[in-house]
Design a protein around this motif. Structure first.
Motif, PDB file in Angstrom:
ATOM      1  N   ARG A 160       0.859  -1.185   0.000  1.00 29.14           N
ATOM      2  CA  ARG A 160       0.000   0.000   0.000  1.00 29.14           C
ATOM      3  C   ARG A 160       0.894   1.233   0.000  1.00 29.14           C
ATOM      4  NH1 ARG A 160      -2.949  -3.498  -0.881  1.00 29.14           N
ATOM      5  NH2 ARG A 160      -4.742  -4.260   0.281  1.00 29.14           N
ATOM      6  N   LEU A 161       0.473   2.246  -0.737  1.00 27.95           N
ATOM      7  CA  LEU A 161       1.107   3.557  -0.691  1.00 27.95           C
ATOM      8  C   LEU A 161       0.021   4.527  -0.232  1.00 27.95           C
ATOM      9  CD1 LEU A 161       3.198   5.150  -3.588  1.00 27.95           C
ATOM     10  CD2 LEU A 161       1.409   6.437  -2.420  1.00 27.95           C
ATOM     11  N   VAL A 162       0.363   5.433   0.686  1.00 26.81           N
ATOM     12  CA  VAL A 162      -0.658   6.323   1.254  1.00 26.81           C
ATOM     13  C   VAL A 162      -0.246   7.786   1.113  1.00 26.81           C
ATOM     14  CG1 VAL A 162      -1.859   7.041   3.354  1.00 26.81           C
ATOM     15  CG2 VAL A 162      -1.530   4.626   2.901  1.00 26.81           C
ATOM     16  N   PHE A 163      -1.164   8.591   0.569  1.00 27.71           N
ATOM     17  CA  PHE A 163      -1.066  10.044   0.626  1.00 27.71           C
ATOM     18  C   PHE A 163      -2.049  10.509   1.700  1.00 27.71           C
ATOM     19  CE2 PHE A 163      -0.022   8.929  -3.763  1.00 27.71           C
ATOM     20  CZ  PHE A 163       1.148   9.648  -3.980  1.00 27.71           C
ATOM     21  N   ASP A 164      -1.540  11.179   2.720  1.00 27.73           N
ATOM     22  CA  ASP A 164      -2.380  11.692   3.803  1.00 27.73           C
ATOM     23  C   ASP A 164      -2.607  13.178   3.546  1.00 27.73           C
ATOM     24  OD1 ASP A 164      -3.630  12.376   6.141  1.00 27.73           O
ATOM     25  OD2 ASP A 164      -1.953  11.885   7.465  1.00 27.73           O
ATOM     26  N   LEU A 165      -3.838  13.548   3.277  1.00 22.23           N
ATOM     27  CA  LEU A 165      -4.174  14.938   2.953  1.00 22.23           C
ATOM     28  C   LEU A 165      -4.569  15.644   4.253  1.00 22.23           C
ATOM     29  CD1 LEU A 165      -6.270  14.306  -0.290  1.00 22.23           C
ATOM     30  CD2 LEU A 165      -3.791  14.283   0.041  1.00 22.23           C
ATOM     31  N   ASP A 166      -3.663  16.461   4.754  1.00 19.46           N
ATOM     32  CA  ASP A 166      -3.767  17.025   6.095  1.00 19.46           C
ATOM     33  C   ASP A 166      -3.962  18.543   6.007  1.00 19.46           C
ATOM     34  OD1 ASP A 166      -3.599  17.547   8.771  1.00 19.46           O
ATOM     35  OD2 ASP A 166      -1.456  17.114   8.955  1.00 19.46           O
ATOM     36  N   PRO A 167      -5.189  19.037   6.234  1.00 16.00           N
ATOM     37  CA  PRO A 167      -5.442  20.475   6.091  1.00 16.00           C
ATOM     38  C   PRO A 167      -4.859  21.278   7.254  1.00 16.00           C
ATOM     39  CG  PRO A 167      -7.402  19.391   6.922  1.00 16.00           C
ATOM     40  CD  PRO A 167      -6.396  18.300   6.645  1.00 16.00           C
ATOM     41  N   ALA A 168      -4.607  22.568   7.008  1.00 15.12           N
ATOM     42  CA  ALA A 168      -4.052  23.432   8.056  1.00 15.12           C
ATOM     43  C   ALA A 168      -5.056  23.598   9.198  1.00 15.12           C
ATOM     44  CB  ALA A 168      -3.689  24.786   7.466  1.00 15.12           C
ATOM     45  N   GLY A 169      -6.344  23.687   8.860  1.00  9.46           N
ATOM     46  CA  GLY A 169      -7.388  23.784   9.878  1.00  9.46           C
ATOM     47  C   GLY A 169      -8.385  22.662   9.658  1.00  9.46           C
ATOM     48  N   ASP A 170      -9.661  22.971   9.864  1.00  7.18           N
ATOM     49  CA  ASP A 170     -10.684  21.946   9.638  1.00  7.18           C
ATOM     50  C   ASP A 170     -11.443  22.281   8.352  1.00  7.18           C
ATOM     51  OD1 ASP A 170     -12.015  19.617  10.098  1.00  7.18           O
ATOM     52  OD2 ASP A 170     -13.043  20.259  11.922  1.00  7.18           O
ATOM     53  N   ASP A 171     -10.674  22.612   7.308  1.00  5.14           N
ATOM     54  CA  ASP A 171     -11.261  23.059   6.040  1.00  5.14           C
ATOM     55  C   ASP A 171     -11.386  21.873   5.092  1.00  5.14           C
ATOM     56  OD1 ASP A 171     -11.997  24.225   3.688  1.00  5.14           O
ATOM     57  OD2 ASP A 171     -10.114  25.328   3.383  1.00  5.14           O
TER      58      ASP A 171
END
Length: 309
Positions: A137-148
């Motif tokens: 598995r390869l994972v891209f974790d999309l982590d926003p600066a806030g809760d946007d």
């Protein structure tokens, strides 16, 4: 089946698992959040087991435990305690300066036992124990600066479009926290260094094309308001939250697989499903065999290099 001491006994296949203090509140209610007990957590895992176990079998785990619920202390458990039943699978893997005996969850009974231990979140390796140096598995974790979540939705589209261009299949999952994971199934022939380098180059390509919206800066102070494309999980002994695992947040949100079309649903957000309704989403089979189509990164690497010029 209940015992006189408040212990509940739950049947799972050939085994019976004791659930201690099932009425203990793990997720306090308040505001819009419902209250959930340890018994609720166990029942959720019993219902979701057929959908969750394929994502856990054979994989070393790190357990995020909250023995006194969300309001109490949390600890991350890598080593399997000696008191765990002998029928729970374990695997001993190397780490710097020694080894770790990780728990492996191969059946419903183990899943229920871990819930009884207040293991709220199961973090899994991206490789299997029998091929620990080579992720599938390869994972891209999309982590926003806030809760946007709109920023997350936008980033997911960009990642998905580039992966399509590279002719790699991909799957989408809410994290139950703030973001989304985009997961690519691999054939297990590349080592972690190769996989992480590829993931980093994909992320750098996207951040380079959208520098105002996306970043690969590891340090928070360097990100500003941009969404962080995190590829750091693609390394030996690193983990990512397992599909259908619960997160330690009010209302017991669940990391839930979704179909790409659901990205356009205005009601979608990172905590869209909880232990009350995640099983209904699981029954729709959102990934529909996708993760069995593990790919080599060779052709995608050549396409990516050509794009990057």
């Amino acid at each position: 089946m209940s015992g006189g001491d408040g212990t509940r006994r739950v049947r799972a296949g050939r085994r019976t698992v004791e659930v201690h203090r099932p009425d203990k509140v793990l997720f306090p209610g308040g505001g819009d959040a419902k209250e959930y007990t340890k018994g609720d957590l166990v029942e959720y895992h019993r219902a979701v087991a057929p959908f969750m176990l394929p994502h856990l079998r054979g994989r070393p785990l790190m357990l995020e435990r909250h023995p006194d619920g969300l309001d109490g202390p949390r600890f991350m458990q890598k080593n399997t305690p000696d008191h765990y039943p002998e029928w729970i699978d374990r695997v001993e893997l190397s780490k710097e300066g020694g080894t770790v005996c990780h728990t492996v969850c191969d059946d419903t009974a183990t899943l229920l036992y871990l819930a009884d231990q207040a293991s709220i979140t199961l973090h899994r390796w991206l490789s299997r124990a029998d091929n620990a140096d080579h992720p599938d598995r390869l994972v891209f974790d999309l982590d926003p600066a806030g809760d946007d979540f709109e920023a997350v939705r936008e980033a997911a589209r960009l990642v998905g479009e580039l992966l399509d261009e590279l002719e790699l299949p991909s799957a989408l999952m809410t994290t139950g926290s703030r973001g989304l994971h985009v997961i690519v199934p691999l054939n297990g022939r590349h080592d972690f260094d190769e996989v992480r380098a590829f993931a980093r180059d994909v992320a750098d390509t996207l951040a380079g094309a959208h520098p105002d919206r996306l970043t690969t800066a590891a340090r928070k102070k360097d990100r500003g308001e941009r969404l962080y494309l995190d590829v750091q999980r693609n390394a030996y002994a690193q983990t990512a939250v397992a599909p259908f695992t619960v997160r330690p947040r009010p209302g017991a949100p669940v990391a839930t697989p979704v179909r790409w079309e659901q990205l356009d649903d205005p009601e979608l957000h990172a905590r869209r499903w909880t232990i009350a309704d995640a099983v209904e989403q699981a029954r729709t089979n959102p990934w529909s065999g996708l993760l069995n189509r593990g790919r080599s990164l060779g052709p995608a690497r050549r396409r990516l290099d050509a794009l990057r010029g």
